[in-house]
Design an enzyme around this catalytic site. Sequence first.
Site, PDB file in Angstrom:
ATOM      1  N   ASP A   1       0.845  -1.190   0.000  1.00  0.00           N
ATOM      2  CA  ASP A   1       0.000   0.000   0.000  1.00  0.00           C
ATOM      3  C   ASP A   1       0.885   1.245   0.000  1.00  0.00           C
ATOM      4  O   ASP A   1       2.110   1.163   0.163  1.00  0.00           O
ATOM      5  CB  ASP A   1      -0.893  -0.026   1.251  1.00  0.00           C
ATOM      6  CG  ASP A   1      -2.118   0.865   1.134  1.00  0.00           C
ATOM      7  OD1 ASP A   1      -2.390   1.377   0.037  1.00  0.00           O
ATOM      8  OD2 ASP A   1      -2.808   1.034   2.158  1.00  0.00           O
TER       9      ASP A   1
ATOM     10  N   GLU B   1       2.410   4.899  -4.241  1.00  0.00           N
ATOM     11  CA  GLU B   1       2.331   5.775  -5.431  1.00  0.00           C
ATOM     12  C   GLU B   1       3.665   6.468  -5.776  1.00  0.00           C
ATOM     13  O   GLU B   1       3.888   6.717  -6.979  1.00  0.00           O
ATOM     14  CB  GLU B   1       1.239   6.816  -5.230  1.00  0.00           C
ATOM     15  CG  GLU B   1      -0.168   6.259  -5.278  1.00  0.00           C
ATOM     16  CD  GLU B   1      -0.528   5.465  -4.027  1.00  0.00           C
ATOM     17  OE1 GLU B   1      -1.310   4.516  -4.155  1.00  0.00           O
ATOM     18  OE2 GLU B   1      -0.015   5.785  -2.948  1.00  0.00           O
TER      19      GLU B   1
ATOM     20  N   ASP C   1      -8.872   3.314  -2.279  1.00  0.00           N
ATOM     21  CA  ASP C   1      -9.594   3.653  -1.055  1.00  0.00           C
ATOM     22  C   ASP C   1     -10.916   4.347  -1.366  1.00  0.00           C
ATOM     23  O   ASP C   1     -10.995   5.582  -1.451  1.00  0.00           O
ATOM     24  CB  ASP C   1      -8.721   4.544  -0.173  1.00  0.00           C
ATOM     25  CG  ASP C   1      -7.498   3.796   0.344  1.00  0.00           C
ATOM     26  OD1 ASP C   1      -7.535   2.554   0.356  1.00  0.00           O
ATOM     27  OD2 ASP C   1      -6.513   4.447   0.726  1.00  0.00           O
TER      28      ASP C   1
END
Length: 504
Positions: free
Chosen positions: A396, A399, A472
């Site tokens: 997670d 990015e 999310d």
Amino acid sequence: KPIVKQYLGAVEKVIADGNKFYFGDGSARVEIRVVSDEIIRVRLAPHSVFLDEFSYAVPVVDQKVTTFKLEESEDSYSVSTNTITCKIRKSDFHISFLENQNQMVMSEDAVPMHWEENVEFGGYYVYATKVCQVEENFFGLGDKSGNMNLRGRHFQNWNTDAYSFGWDQDPLYRTIPFYTGVHDKAAYGIFFDNTFRSYFDFGKEDNSKTSFWADGGELQYYYIHGPHMMDVVKRYQTLTGTHPMPPKWALGYHQCRWSYYPEKKVKEIAEGFRSRKIPCDAIYLDIDYMDGYRCFTWNKTHFPDPKRMIKELANDGFKTVVMIDPGIKVDDNYWVFKEGKDNNFFCRRSDDYFMEGHVWPGRCQFPDFTNPAVREWWGNLYKELVDIGVAGVWNDMNEPAVFGSGTFPNDVRHNYDGFRGSHRKAHNVYGMQMVRSTYDGLKKLMRNKRPFTITRAGYSGMQRYGCVWTGDNVATWEHLKLGNIQCQRMSISGVPFVGTDIGG
């Protein structure tokens, strides 16, 4: 002298080199490369010097070609296979792609390829503009939100932590610069293999034109012939790869939220599924299983004996999947940070300061996953988790996300597998290379078991290393609809193993 866009001029010179054909206008150079019977690659070098041949998306460029040839007519050159023809007009470097059987033009330039010097960073902004047919529709580009058809819309590719994203919000978590165009009952694809921040306009600015461009790197794209949409996607996957066979349990229902702790809560959730006879194959542990959000550690207050707990869950039919983030807490008493620091594995900025930012553990440094040595190290860090029975890993925040600033500054440096570059070049592949290191590590540590990895961020080709979810979302009807559309869009963008948080 003012900086202006420069366009390709008349073709002056042609050189053939095997399956590669070089066309020049006296200053710039274009490579037309026959990849397969149905795929042709186009590359532009504004001053005739191509960048090094390297791509995280396409490990091997050349495939099997039955036959190809170069022909010249009075007004054009043609590079043909037994299926398609790439035609280059002599007068203005106009490039078009035709289907051989009926000579239908599938894709063609509206204006010649062009570029603009980037004074601040070096290199060029690079542009391609294609004709948008009157009845043409477009699909793909990965996890974009909104309607399936991309016609009349503009998009940006820059992996972004986009909590609670809305309809038509852009950019989102992943960069897949690949789309399929459909007109006259036939389909073709364009894969713009450029990792810099890139843009696509599907007839929004000008209804007769489709454009794609990037803030740096090379204008390099693949024309992928159909004629059916499924043919295009399959051939795109011959370039970028397919998902390895997952473990059987990975196809079942997975239960995850932020966050299940302590152990008693995890056991209650598991018992709830079994007592209600609701099928479930996996339970996920979010960051609260860790000691102070330090990756590869356990909070012994919440989980005093994780090995026993994981075994008991497994006896009841549940696999355990744990989260691992890229941010490593700055703490000299923390073994992962100490190893990374001692081996110079963390990203640095242009003046050699470490890239530091705040995420869940507080002040963190971040591994450079574009460095093969770092990927090897990171993959081996999973040994203890594998040894105690963890069945899968969830990557997670890759990015990469940073609190406050959003992500890394542009001046962060990356190894990029020896083809060094700044974060402008590496940002969109950072998550992909993180899950790559996770997958490779698990594959080695689990020996004869199939690894299960899931990643939030990625770039074209990430399907070789993991599956994805749509990010999310929140518990609304709009997000339930969005997740359905996003999963379909990801599937036709070469990433078929994708899910969504059903309950938000």
